[in-house]
Design a protein around this motif. Sequence first.
Motif, short mmCIF file in Angstrom:
data_model
loop_
_atom_site.label_atom_id
_atom_site.label_comp_id
_atom_site.label_asym_id
_atom_site.label_seq_id
_atom_site.Cartn_x
_atom_site.Cartn_y
_atom_site.Cartn_z
N ILE A 48 -75.60 -152.76 -106.34
CA ILE A 48 -75.29 -151.33 -106.42
C ILE A 48 -76.34 -150.61 -107.26
O ILE A 48 -76.84 -149.54 -106.90
CB ILE A 48 -73.88 -151.13 -107.00
CG1 ILE A 48 -72.82 -151.61 -106.00
CG2 ILE A 48 -73.64 -149.65 -107.34
CD1 ILE A 48 -71.42 -151.68 -106.56
N ASN A 49 -76.70 -151.22 -108.38
CA ASN A 49 -77.66 -150.58 -109.29
C ASN A 49 -79.05 -150.44 -108.68
O ASN A 49 -79.77 -149.49 -108.97
CB ASN A 49 -77.75 -151.36 -110.61
CG ASN A 49 -76.47 -151.25 -111.43
OD1 ASN A 49 -75.71 -150.29 -111.28
ND2 ASN A 49 -76.22 -152.22 -112.29
N ASN A 50 -79.46 -151.41 -107.83
CA ASN A 50 -80.79 -151.32 -107.24
C ASN A 50 -80.79 -150.66 -105.85
O ASN A 50 -81.82 -150.65 -105.17
CB ASN A 50 -81.47 -152.69 -107.18
CG ASN A 50 -80.75 -153.69 -106.27
OD1 ASN A 50 -80.05 -153.30 -105.34
ND2 ASN A 50 -80.94 -154.98 -106.53
N GLY A 51 -79.64 -150.13 -105.46
CA GLY A 51 -79.58 -149.36 -104.22
C GLY A 51 -79.38 -150.16 -102.95
O GLY A 51 -79.36 -149.58 -101.86
N LYS A 52 -79.21 -151.49 -103.05
CA LYS A 52 -78.99 -152.29 -101.85
C LYS A 52 -77.59 -152.11 -101.30
O LYS A 52 -77.32 -152.40 -100.13
CB LYS A 52 -79.27 -153.76 -102.14
CG LYS A 52 -80.73 -154.07 -102.41
CD LYS A 52 -80.96 -155.56 -102.61
CE LYS A 52 -82.44 -155.86 -102.79
NZ LYS A 52 -82.70 -157.31 -102.98
N ILE A 53 -76.68 -151.66 -102.15
CA ILE A 53 -75.32 -151.32 -101.73
C ILE A 53 -75.02 -149.91 -102.20
O ILE A 53 -75.25 -149.58 -103.37
CB ILE A 53 -74.27 -152.29 -102.31
CG1 ILE A 53 -74.47 -153.69 -101.74
CG2 ILE A 53 -72.86 -151.81 -102.01
CD1 ILE A 53 -73.51 -154.72 -102.31
N LYS A 54 -74.52 -149.07 -101.32
CA LYS A 54 -74.11 -147.72 -101.68
C LYS A 54 -72.61 -147.59 -101.46
O LYS A 54 -72.10 -147.95 -100.40
CB LYS A 54 -74.87 -146.68 -100.85
CG LYS A 54 -76.38 -146.69 -101.09
CD LYS A 54 -77.06 -145.57 -100.34
CE LYS A 54 -78.58 -145.64 -100.52
NZ LYS A 54 -78.97 -145.47 -101.94
N VAL A 55 -71.91 -147.12 -102.49
CA VAL A 55 -70.45 -147.06 -102.47
C VAL A 55 -70.01 -145.61 -102.39
O VAL A 55 -70.42 -144.79 -103.20
CB VAL A 55 -69.85 -147.74 -103.72
CG1 VAL A 55 -68.33 -147.64 -103.70
CG2 VAL A 55 -70.30 -149.19 -103.80
N PHE A 56 -69.16 -145.31 -101.42
CA PHE A 56 -68.60 -143.97 -101.27
C PHE A 56 -67.09 -144.08 -101.39
O PHE A 56 -66.42 -144.59 -100.48
CB PHE A 56 -69.00 -143.38 -99.91
CG PHE A 56 -70.48 -143.36 -99.68
CD1 PHE A 56 -71.23 -142.25 -100.03
CD2 PHE A 56 -71.13 -144.45 -99.12
CE1 PHE A 56 -72.60 -142.21 -99.82
CE2 PHE A 56 -72.50 -144.44 -98.90
CZ PHE A 56 -73.24 -143.31 -99.26
#
Length: 278
Positions: A48-56
């Motif tokens: 999440i922190n490196n942008g590989k996962i985006k949480v909405f």
Amino acid sequence: MKAKRLSLVVLAVALLAGSVSAAERKTAYLSMSNVTAEEIQTIAEAFINNGKIKVFRSGEKFPTTRVFYDSLTSLIMALNAGDVYEIALPKPVAEYVMNVNDNVEITTIVRTMPSSLAFGFRKDDAPSLRSKFNEALMSMKADGTLAILRSKYIDEPGLDDPEPVKFEKFDNVDTTIKVAVTGDLPPIDFIAADGTPAGFNTAVIAEIAKRLKINVELVNIASGARAASLASKRSDVVFWFQFYEASDIQPDLPEDVVSSEPYYTWNEGLYLKLKDKN
């Protein structure tokens, strides 16, 4: 799209869970084969922190503890009992759960780097068996068969449970390959309520068996037992392991397991919780 009957027995149980306080909120996943729940907590936060996962996430944001369950049945039972706040599933699986159960709703959409499913093999057996499966899969991609099966069983599933696929029997073949299926990723990996594998998993396996002219015996296991099934030689092949195509970190692929070419890829997951009672 509503299923006329529920193939997972647990989904027929009334949803009686009470509310879960913010301090107790947990997100449940199907067990992964190469990490613990504690390790996936760290990995997910790094992704999440490196942008590989985006949480909405809609509504309230809160810290969550990630926990593992060894089957989809136990995952949903935990949700029903109020032991977890939500369950995390690949989008097509989450949509299946919503189609057969109108008492759940989406809390979160997760967009990830491409995540794929592929057959898993013991590393020691991989050179011959894996190459044969890859050859069949590549030919199925080239002639459109795999796309047709994905459309029929995953993208546009029917209202009823899919019919079991018949396997050809090759009389002059001495060896029978044991392929493990879990039923824990419907409609991708599906087992009917009577314990019969059906749908996309059996359609793909049967087509591979026909092209390779091999006999296949299906073995039903829980997804949490996939790696153990290979290690114990209860099965020669496991229908699915999950892997990220652009990552050195593979939470679901142990070092002694190698994968085939992927047969299904997605980049979106859904978190589901029980609907609030009015």
